[in-house]
Design a protein around this motif. Structure first.
Motif, PDB file in Angstrom:
ATOM      1  N   ALA A  90       0.843  -1.202   0.000  1.00 15.38           N
ATOM      2  CA  ALA A  90       0.000   0.000   0.000  1.00 15.38           C
ATOM      3  C   ALA A  90       0.879   1.255   0.000  1.00 15.38           C
ATOM      4  O   ALA A  90       0.377   2.365  -0.083  1.00 15.38           O
ATOM      5  CB  ALA A  90      -0.902   0.002   1.225  1.00 15.38           C
ATOM      6  N   LYS A  91       2.190   1.050   0.118  1.00 16.67           N
ATOM      7  CA  LYS A  91       3.117   2.191   0.018  1.00 16.67           C
ATOM      8  C   LYS A  91       3.481   2.333  -1.448  1.00 16.67           C
ATOM      9  O   LYS A  91       4.375   1.653  -1.946  1.00 16.67           O
ATOM     10  CB  LYS A  91       4.361   1.940   0.869  1.00 16.67           C
ATOM     11  CG  LYS A  91       4.154   2.296   2.321  1.00 16.67           C
ATOM     12  CD  LYS A  91       5.486   2.453   3.010  1.00 16.67           C
ATOM     13  CE  LYS A  91       5.312   3.180   4.334  1.00 16.67           C
ATOM     14  NZ  LYS A  91       6.568   3.340   5.038  1.00 16.67           N
ATOM     15  N   ALA A  92       2.756   3.206  -2.133  1.00 18.83           N
ATOM     16  CA  ALA A  92       2.829   3.205  -3.594  1.00 18.83           C
ATOM     17  C   ALA A  92       3.811   4.222  -4.173  1.00 18.83           C
ATOM     18  O   ALA A  92       3.903   4.359  -5.381  1.00 18.83           O
ATOM     19  CB  ALA A  92       1.437   3.469  -4.142  1.00 18.83           C
ATOM     20  N   GLN A  93       4.543   4.929  -3.320  1.00 21.18           N
ATOM     21  CA  GLN A  93       5.441   5.954  -3.838  1.00 21.18           C
ATOM     22  C   GLN A  93       6.527   5.338  -4.728  1.00 21.18           C
ATOM     23  O   GLN A  93       7.017   4.242  -4.435  1.00 21.18           O
ATOM     24  CB  GLN A  93       6.131   6.705  -2.690  1.00 21.18           C
ATOM     25  CG  GLN A  93       5.224   7.633  -1.915  1.00 21.18           C
ATOM     26  CD  GLN A  93       4.314   6.914  -0.952  1.00 21.18           C
ATOM     27  OE1 GLN A  93       4.420   5.717  -0.755  1.00 21.18           O
ATOM     28  NE2 GLN A  93       3.395   7.641  -0.357  1.00 21.18           N
ATOM     29  N   LYS A 111      -1.459  -1.797  -3.774  1.00 19.48           N
ATOM     30  CA  LYS A 111      -2.806  -1.955  -3.211  1.00 19.48           C
ATOM     31  C   LYS A 111      -3.503  -0.607  -3.283  1.00 19.48           C
ATOM     32  O   LYS A 111      -2.835   0.399  -3.025  1.00 19.48           O
ATOM     33  CB  LYS A 111      -2.715  -2.409  -1.750  1.00 19.48           C
ATOM     34  CG  LYS A 111      -2.117  -3.789  -1.560  1.00 19.48           C
ATOM     35  CD  LYS A 111      -1.967  -4.048  -0.068  1.00 19.48           C
ATOM     36  CE  LYS A 111      -1.303  -5.382   0.220  1.00 19.48           C
ATOM     37  NZ  LYS A 111      -0.948  -5.536   1.636  1.00 19.48           N
TER      38      LYS A 111
ATOM     39  N   ALA B 164       3.225   9.409   3.523  1.00 20.47           N
ATOM     40  CA  ALA B 164       3.408   8.034   3.044  1.00 20.47           C
ATOM     41  C   ALA B 164       2.698   7.054   3.980  1.00 20.47           C
ATOM     42  O   ALA B 164       2.037   6.117   3.525  1.00 20.47           O
ATOM     43  CB  ALA B 164       4.895   7.707   2.960  1.00 20.47           C
ATOM     44  N   SER B 167      -1.065   7.435   3.608  1.00 28.72           N
ATOM     45  CA  SER B 167      -1.466   6.803   2.349  1.00 28.72           C
ATOM     46  C   SER B 167      -1.536   5.287   2.534  1.00 28.72           C
ATOM     47  O   SER B 167      -2.507   4.647   2.127  1.00 28.72           O
ATOM     48  CB  SER B 167      -0.449   7.184   1.271  1.00 28.72           C
ATOM     49  OG  SER B 167      -0.439   6.231   0.259  1.00 28.72           O
ATOM     50  N   HIS B 168      -0.529   4.720   3.218  1.00 24.46           N
ATOM     51  CA  HIS B 168      -0.516   3.274   3.459  1.00 24.46           C
ATOM     52  C   HIS B 168      -1.701   2.863   4.321  1.00 24.46           C
ATOM     53  O   HIS B 168      -2.397   1.892   4.026  1.00 24.46           O
ATOM     54  CB  HIS B 168       0.805   2.882   4.131  1.00 24.46           C
ATOM     55  CG  HIS B 168       0.851   1.450   4.545  1.00 24.46           C
ATOM     56  ND1 HIS B 168       0.463   1.025   5.797  1.00 24.46           N
ATOM     57  CD2 HIS B 168       1.194   0.335   3.861  1.00 24.46           C
ATOM     58  CE1 HIS B 168       0.583  -0.291   5.849  1.00 24.46           C
ATOM     59  NE2 HIS B 168       1.035  -0.726   4.699  1.00 24.46           N
ATOM     60  N   GLU B 169      -1.932   3.628   5.387  1.00 29.99           N
ATOM     61  CA  GLU B 169      -3.004   3.261   6.320  1.00 29.99           C
ATOM     62  C   GLU B 169      -4.381   3.382   5.677  1.00 29.99           C
ATOM     63  O   GLU B 169      -5.288   2.624   6.005  1.00 29.99           O
ATOM     64  CB  GLU B 169      -2.925   4.130   7.587  1.00 29.99           C
ATOM     65  CG  GLU B 169      -1.666   3.912   8.411  1.00 29.99           C
ATOM     66  CD  GLU B 169      -1.497   2.470   8.861  1.00 29.99           C
ATOM     67  OE1 GLU B 169      -2.462   1.901   9.399  1.00 29.99           O
ATOM     68  OE2 GLU B 169      -0.410   1.904   8.652  1.00 29.99           O
ATOM     69  N   ARG B 171      -4.954   3.083   2.356  1.00 31.61           N
ATOM     70  CA  ARG B 171      -5.056   2.102   1.278  1.00 31.61           C
ATOM     71  C   ARG B 171      -5.333   0.693   1.807  1.00 31.61           C
ATOM     72  O   ARG B 171      -5.902  -0.121   1.084  1.00 31.61           O
ATOM     73  CB  ARG B 171      -3.740   2.071   0.475  1.00 31.61           C
ATOM     74  CG  ARG B 171      -3.654   3.153  -0.551  1.00 31.61           C
ATOM     75  CD  ARG B 171      -2.248   3.243  -1.095  1.00 31.61           C
ATOM     76  NE  ARG B 171      -2.130   4.298  -2.073  1.00 31.61           N
ATOM     77  CZ  ARG B 171      -2.298   4.121  -3.375  1.00 31.61           C
ATOM     78  NH1 ARG B 171      -2.598   2.943  -3.854  1.00 31.61           N
ATOM     79  NH2 ARG B 171      -2.172   5.133  -4.198  1.00 31.61           N
ATOM     80  N   THR B 172      -4.911   0.422   3.048  1.00 34.36           N
ATOM     81  CA  THR B 172      -5.091  -0.933   3.573  1.00 34.36           C
ATOM     82  C   THR B 172      -6.568  -1.308   3.703  1.00 34.36           C
ATOM     83  O   THR B 172      -6.999  -2.295   3.097  1.00 34.36           O
ATOM     84  CB  THR B 172      -4.288  -1.101   4.877  1.00 34.36           C
ATOM     85  OG1 THR B 172      -2.904  -0.885   4.551  1.00 34.36           O
ATOM     86  CG2 THR B 172      -4.446  -2.469   5.488  1.00 34.36           C
ATOM     87  N   THR B 175      -8.227  -1.391   0.259  1.00 35.78           N
ATOM     88  CA  THR B 175      -7.941  -2.594  -0.537  1.00 35.78           C
ATOM     89  C   THR B 175      -8.994  -3.663  -0.266  1.00 35.78           C
ATOM     90  O   THR B 175      -9.533  -4.276  -1.197  1.00 35.78           O
ATOM     91  CB  THR B 175      -6.536  -3.148  -0.184  1.00 35.78           C
ATOM     92  OG1 THR B 175      -5.589  -2.138  -0.493  1.00 35.78           O
ATOM     93  CG2 THR B 175      -6.205  -4.406  -0.966  1.00 35.78           C
TER      94      THR B 175
END
Lengths: 134, 390
Positions: A90-93, A111, B164, B167-169, B171-172, B175
């Motif tokens: 999910a880290k898309a950078q 993701k 970042a 964004s990760h949190e 997107r999880t 998803t």
């Protein structure tokens, strides 16, 4: 191994239970793969010898042993050093993707992924990997 | 202009006269970029070169015979004579022979950073001191600009890392939501099937998680930009804690634990934003419920500590791993665990709670022992009741 060998076996390591469930449906039911799912890096390391996957799909951030650590351990195993390893993150950078490729990942899938096309995406990665080896 | 140095050497060499030597020496002193000031052992200025005149903004005649302390701002000015006396009587060196950065005072009253090196000499039996001074304003300014640039880069890095992570949190859970719905919409799974129900449930659960996360991120943004509003009022602690237990009963039922108010002096008042403090209580109580063993009791207590009150939430659960304790209040942190109960949090709750309590001039702390449990406690100032206090 080459592209004439049938590609059927994937090992998927992911700590998020819900993502595991949807990916399992996507890869088993939709794409027809023989799939081994592990919930963390240690389990992945335990199971890889028994399951003998043709490709490993890894989450990046996991408690305990994370994806990059598991990749390193797999690459150290002579039997599996040559199988393609693909990250799902999910880290898309772009810099993150580049970093993972430098570690030895064949490719990176970001993701959210599309479960209807995930199987084909992975098949293409597998094919490209073996074509590049020939 | 530099006054001529006294001639204490009667020898001359074959190629030049004494006056030639003096002229050369004077030319050197007059043209060097550093200021050169000589003072007597009483601290009176004897000679000053043009660079020193320039640095301090005085003319030579305004300086000669004056105490050198005129070139220093207070408190250095007041300390200077004492320092010189002390050196002459004890020999204890604080600056002499040692270069150091000091502050200089110009004629126009402005101060500036100055590099100063003092050496001692004896001329015709008289002790004198020479000070070499260099205006380091520009260097200091460059250093400050460099520090400020490094700070900005560091702040930008923190911001980038935060974005970042956010964004990760985000997107999880996204998803899980997106993939669940795409499997149904794409026709891979029928909606009215057990798998369809499971996927809808996953999408629903993760939507809640996403909403929680967005609310927490908005709270953090408000806290960091100091825009979080606090509507403070004086409230009675006991009914507030009773409400907290009632409102958070769902957490207790979900995790098969009980909340119990063990002790609370009454009536005791605090001046707080009750909604925000309730947010803190909910965070502490839900954490305690998540990590407690089934059928255990989570104790809520309040006790007086001088002019403060300590509100505590105490569980006998798994405790916090020792190596994680120092990071408990950091953003997006959760102890490494495979227990799926931990997954329901955003990793932001305690960071927000601590910030809210601190906005009330209080503190949020904890004690925890692995496998024995944790106690999180809020210390707040007591308040006097008002007529409208509930």
């Amino acid at each position: 191994m080459n592209t004439s060998v049938e590609f059927t076996k994937i090992m998927y390591v992911e700590d998020e239970p819900d993502i595991r469930l949807v990916a399992e449906i996507a890869l088993k039911q939709v794409a027809g793969f023989d799939l081994k799912i592990c919930s963390d890096g240690y389990e992945g390391l335990d199971e890889i010898g028994n399951f003998k996957p043709q490709l490993v799909l890894l989450d990046v951030m996991m408690p305990g042993m994370d994806g990059p650590q598991l990749l390193k351990r797999i690459k150290e195993m002579p039997e599996f050093a040559d199988i393609p390893i693909v990250f799902m993150t999910a880290k898309a950078q772009a810099d993150e993707v580049e970093k993972l490729k430098k570690m030895g990942a064949e490719n990176v899938i970001t993701k959210p992924f599309n479960p209807m096309t995930l199987g084909n995406e992975i098949r293409t990665i597998w094919q490209n990997y073996h074509e590049s080896k020939q | 202009m530099m006054s001529s140095p006294p001639n204490h050497d009667n020898k001359t060499n074959d190629t030049g006269s004494v006056s030639d030597l003096l002229a050369r020496t004077k030319a050197i002193v007059d043209t060097i970029v550093d200021g050169v000031i000589t003072i007597s052992d009483c601290g009176l200025i004897e000679t000053v070169n043009p660079a020193a005149e320039n640095i301090f903004g005085y003319r030579l005649d305004e300086l000669t015979g004056k105490n050198v302390s005129m070139l220093m701002p207070n408190p250095y000015r007041a300390e200077h004579d004492q320092y010189l006396d002390n050196y002459l009587s004890t020999g204890e060196k604080k600056i002499i022979g040692i270069g150091r950065e000091v502050t200089g005072l110009r004629k126009n009253g402005s101060t500036f950073p100055l590099e100063l090196a003092i050496s001692e000499m004896e001329v015709n039996g008289q002790r004198m001191f020479t000070g070499i001074v260099r205006d380091i304003s520009e260097r200091k300014e460059t250093e400050e600009q460099l520090r400020s640039a490094i700070r900005r880069v560091h702040e930008q890095q923190i911001k980038d890392e935060f974005i970042a992570t956010v964004s990760h949190e985000l997107r999880t859970p996204l998803t899980s939501i997106k993939a669940s719905l795409e499997l149904i919409i794409g026709g891979a799974i029928k909606p009215n099937s057990s798998q369809g129900d499971m996927l809808i449930n996953i999408a629903h659960k993760n939507s809640d998680r996403l909403l929680l996360l967005i609310n927490d991120i908005l709270d953090i943004s408000k806290i960091e930009s100091e825009k979080m509003q606090f509507n403070k009022q004086v409230i009675r602690v006991k009914p507030f804690l009773e409400t907290a237990i009632f409102d958070n009963q769902a957490y207790a039922e979900k995790h098969h634990v009980k909340f119990a108010l063990i002790f609370c002096p009454d009536p005791i008042y605090i001046d707080v934003d009750p909604d925000r403090l309730m947010q803190v209580m909910s965070n502490l109580m839900s954490n305690a419920a998540k990590f407690s063993n089934q059928d255990s009791i989570i104790e809520i207590t309040a006790k007086l500590m001088d002019d403060k009150i300590r509100i505590a939430v105490c569980d006998k659960g798994r405790g916090i791993p020792l190596d994680f304790q120092s990071r408990v209040f950091e953003k997006f942190t959760q102890a490494d665990t495979s227990d799926k109960r931990a997954m329901s949090g955003t990793g932001l709750g305690l960071h927000i709670s601590k910030a809210i309590v601190e906005q009330h001039q209080g503190t949020l702390s904890f004690k925890s022992e692995p496998d024995k449990g944790s106690e999180f406690y809020i210390d707040l100032q007591r308040a006097n009741p008002t007529k409208s206090s509930p």
